[in-house]
Write a protein that holds these residues in place. Sequence first.
Motif, PDB file in Angstrom:
ATOM      1  N   THR A 255      21.572  52.298  53.771  1.00 32.57           N
ATOM      2  CA  THR A 255      20.837  53.746  53.432  1.00 32.57           C
ATOM      3  C   THR A 255      20.939  54.569  54.583  1.00 32.57           C
ATOM      4  N   VAL A 256      21.666  55.677  54.412  1.00 35.77           N
ATOM      5  CA  VAL A 256      22.123  56.596  55.194  1.00 35.77           C
ATOM      6  C   VAL A 256      21.190  57.801  55.296  1.00 35.77           C
TER       7      VAL A 256
ATOM      8  N   ASN B 175      13.174  55.844  45.000  1.00 32.20           N
ATOM      9  CA  ASN B 175      12.067  55.185  45.743  1.00 32.20           C
ATOM     10  C   ASN B 175      12.046  55.597  47.210  1.00 32.20           C
ATOM     11  N   ILE B 176      13.061  56.568  47.487  1.00 29.23           N
ATOM     12  CA  ILE B 176      12.835  57.214  48.976  1.00 29.23           C
ATOM     13  C   ILE B 176      11.748  58.227  48.901  1.00 29.23           C
TER      14      ILE B 176
ATOM     15  N   ARG C 149      10.652  49.624  45.896  1.00 31.37           N
ATOM     16  CA  ARG C 149       9.433  50.417  46.315  1.00 31.37           C
ATOM     17  C   ARG C 149       9.041  50.283  47.698  1.00 31.37           C
ATOM     18  N   ARG C 150       8.769  49.097  47.972  1.00 26.75           N
ATOM     19  CA  ARG C 150       8.206  48.572  49.436  1.00 26.75           C
ATOM     20  C   ARG C 150       9.377  49.039  50.287  1.00 26.75           C
ATOM     21  N   GLN C 151      10.455  48.779  50.301  1.00 20.93           N
ATOM     22  CA  GLN C 151      11.690  48.887  51.153  1.00 20.93           C
ATOM     23  C   GLN C 151      12.432  50.220  51.035  1.00 20.93           C
ATOM     24  N   GLN C 152      11.827  51.081  49.993  1.00 23.44           N
ATOM     25  CA  GLN C 152      12.433  52.544  49.887  1.00 23.44           C
ATOM     26  C   GLN C 152      14.138  52.513  49.628  1.00 23.44           C
TER      27      GLN C 152
END
Length: 261
Positions: free
Chosen positions: A72-73, A133-134, A125-128
């Motif tokens: 994820t960037v 989910n972000i 969702r928890r880790q986005q």
Amino acid sequence: MTRRRAALLGLCLLLGAAAVGPARAEQLIVSISNSRITVTPNYSGGELVLFGSIEKDVDTPADRAVYDLVVTVRGPPADMVTRRKERKLGIWVNADSRQFLMVPSYLAVFANRPLEAIAAPEVLRRQQLGLTNILLTQRVGTDFADVVPNDAFRSAFVRLRTEHGLYREENAAVMFLTPTLFRTGIPLPAEVPIGSYDVDIKVFADGALVTKTETSFEIVKVGFEQFVASTARQNGLAYGLVTALMALMTGWMASVVFRRD
């Protein structure tokens, strides 16, 4: 043993456990092709390469051979507004708007396969992980919150950023060269924002997060544009005076050129 000494001993044991931390069976080593990108007036886009390896140790389960990886960037945060237009009396006008607060100006999610195949929805969702989910905080009236992924304003915001190449999600962008050696490209469009970028790398096995690490890179502007931007930030009064003087000179020159005899 007195009560005070027992309390001190318990505190020492707690601090010792916190210092050691949880044991991990894998270590993630990553590197990026260029940690500082310079943007000139004729910049038309480019791509960085992120590569790395998953290092196992004696605690790694012997039957663990397949990994999944999600990158994820996030670009520099900024406040943005999404507007909804309506046609009234034949004219398109702004009917409503929604402000997004300190959201990533650039957001990219890269994985080796579809996210839903990597982990369960609650883990994502928890880790986005993934554009849906972000966390994208909005101002809704007097409240500040993120809304459901299919909210009209949120969907329009993500769609517009995606059309400009500033938001993206690619489920086959991470390539495993060996079972533990990987690489992926990070596209940077011509409209890429200036600032610091955070890169979050997470490794999964059997649907569970096993290790993670972070790195970063920076995009800076060079040339006359950077000089103007730096002057505006560091000496606002001088910048304002010079801008006003240039406007006056431009108006005077225009009056001379187009003056009628």
